[in-house]
Design a protein around this motif. Structure first.
Motif, short mmCIF file in Angstrom:
data_model
loop_
_atom_site.label_atom_id
_atom_site.label_comp_id
_atom_site.label_asym_id
_atom_site.label_seq_id
_atom_site.Cartn_x
_atom_site.Cartn_y
_atom_site.Cartn_z
N ASN A 59 25.54 -21.20 80.84
CA ASN A 59 25.26 -20.49 82.09
C ASN A 59 24.10 -19.50 81.96
O ASN A 59 23.83 -18.75 82.90
CB ASN A 59 26.51 -19.76 82.57
N GLY A 60 23.43 -19.49 80.81
CA GLY A 60 22.30 -18.60 80.61
C GLY A 60 20.98 -19.27 80.94
O GLY A 60 20.92 -20.47 81.24
N GLY A 61 19.91 -18.48 80.87
CA GLY A 61 18.58 -18.99 81.21
C GLY A 61 17.79 -19.50 80.03
O GLY A 61 16.61 -19.85 80.18
N THR A 62 18.40 -19.56 78.85
CA THR A 62 17.71 -20.01 77.64
C THR A 62 18.50 -21.15 77.00
O THR A 62 19.73 -21.05 76.88
CB THR A 62 17.59 -18.87 76.62
N PRO A 63 17.87 -22.25 76.59
CA PRO A 63 18.60 -23.33 75.93
C PRO A 63 19.22 -22.86 74.62
O PRO A 63 18.76 -21.89 74.00
CB PRO A 63 17.52 -24.39 75.68
N ASP A 64 20.25 -23.55 74.20
CA ASP A 64 20.87 -23.29 72.90
C ASP A 64 21.14 -24.63 72.23
O ASP A 64 21.00 -25.69 72.86
CB ASP A 64 22.17 -22.50 73.07
N ARG A 65 21.50 -24.58 70.95
CA ARG A 65 21.75 -25.83 70.21
C ARG A 65 23.07 -25.74 69.46
O ARG A 65 23.34 -24.75 68.77
CB ARG A 65 20.63 -26.09 69.20
N LEU A 66 23.87 -26.77 69.61
CA LEU A 66 25.06 -26.92 68.79
C LEU A 66 24.61 -27.45 67.44
O LEU A 66 24.05 -28.55 67.35
CB LEU A 66 26.05 -27.88 69.44
N VAL A 67 24.83 -26.67 66.38
CA VAL A 67 24.32 -27.05 65.06
C VAL A 67 25.44 -27.38 64.06
O VAL A 67 25.15 -27.83 62.94
CB VAL A 67 23.43 -25.94 64.48
N GLY A 68 26.70 -27.20 64.44
CA GLY A 68 27.78 -27.52 63.51
C GLY A 68 29.12 -27.06 64.06
O GLY A 68 29.20 -26.48 65.15
N ALA A 69 30.18 -27.33 63.31
CA ALA A 69 31.52 -26.95 63.73
C ALA A 69 32.41 -26.86 62.50
O ALA A 69 32.10 -27.40 61.43
CB ALA A 69 32.09 -27.95 64.73
N SER A 70 33.52 -26.15 62.68
CA SER A 70 34.50 -26.02 61.59
C SER A 70 35.89 -25.88 62.21
O SER A 70 36.03 -25.63 63.41
CB SER A 70 34.18 -24.83 60.70
#
Length: 208
Positions: free
Chosen positions: A102-113
């Motif tokens: 919902n923000g104005g800047t893209p983000d990246r999913l880089v991993g999970a645990s």
């Protein structure tokens, strides 16, 4: 007064007046050497003052305008998280979720645990090929689903079963770690009570 003396006095006064007049004329010539510059300054002074005021106001407003123009940071939320029941043949367990930004800047999913697995990989398609990241666009969403990008839990610390609630910690390049609780089975099977019980055992396996 002696006429000769009076004449001499008048000549001295006349000479003094002539000298003063010459001095005034010379001073006027020196002043008159800068008429163009003076007229230029007089004409441009209002313009220069107006320009200074504009620059001052711009300098004050520039940080506010820059802040207003700057995009808002990424704001990550997740819905519809769930896991497939594990296959009887073993292998990885797949997790799915819709990630909203919902923000104005893209983000990246880089991993999970997760406490439930030693390894969680981001894989794509039927080949299970690993991907380095998944971009979540500004004011957009990405859905991890079967046959597309999804999470693969392997080297399980415990094999989940239908009815279990799994903690997933998703790591984003800008937003950091965002956790979500996912039921084993349909996303609609998750209840508030399930979440409350899972939160009692954050970052560790719940008792069997």
């Amino acid at each position: 007064m002696d006429p000769d003396r009076q004449q001499a006095e008048e000549e001295r006064e006349l000479l003094a007046l002539e000298q003063e007049a010459a001095a005034l004329e010379a001073r006027n010539r020196r002043r008159g050497g800068l008429p163009r510059l003076r007229r230029l300054l007089m004409v441009q002074a209002p313009v220069l003052v107006a320009l200074a005021v504009v620059l001052l106001l711009w300098g004050r407003n520039a940080p506010e305008q820059a802040a207003a123009a700057a995009p808002s940071p990424a704001l990550i939320g997740m819905t519809d998280a769930h896991l497939d029941p594990p296959a009887s043949s073993g292998g990885p367990v797949y997790a799915y979720v819709t990630i909203r930004n919902n923000g104005g800047t893209p983000d990246r999913l880089v991993g999970a645990s997760s406490p439930w697995a030693k390894t969680i990989s981001v894989v794509s398609g039927s080949s299970n090929a690993g991907v380095p990241w998944i971009t979540v666009p500004a004011h957009g969403s990405v859905t991890l689903k079967a046959g597309a990008d999804r999470l693969a839990l392997s080297d399980l610390n415990r094999v989940p079963k239908v009815g279990d609630t799994i903690q997933l910690d998703l790591n984003f390049a800008s937003s950091g770690t965002v956790y979500v609780f996912a039921p084993v089975g349909p996303a609609s099977s998750l209840t508030v009570l399930d979440v409350m019980n899972a939160m009692k055992h954050m970052d560790r396996l719940p008792p069997q």
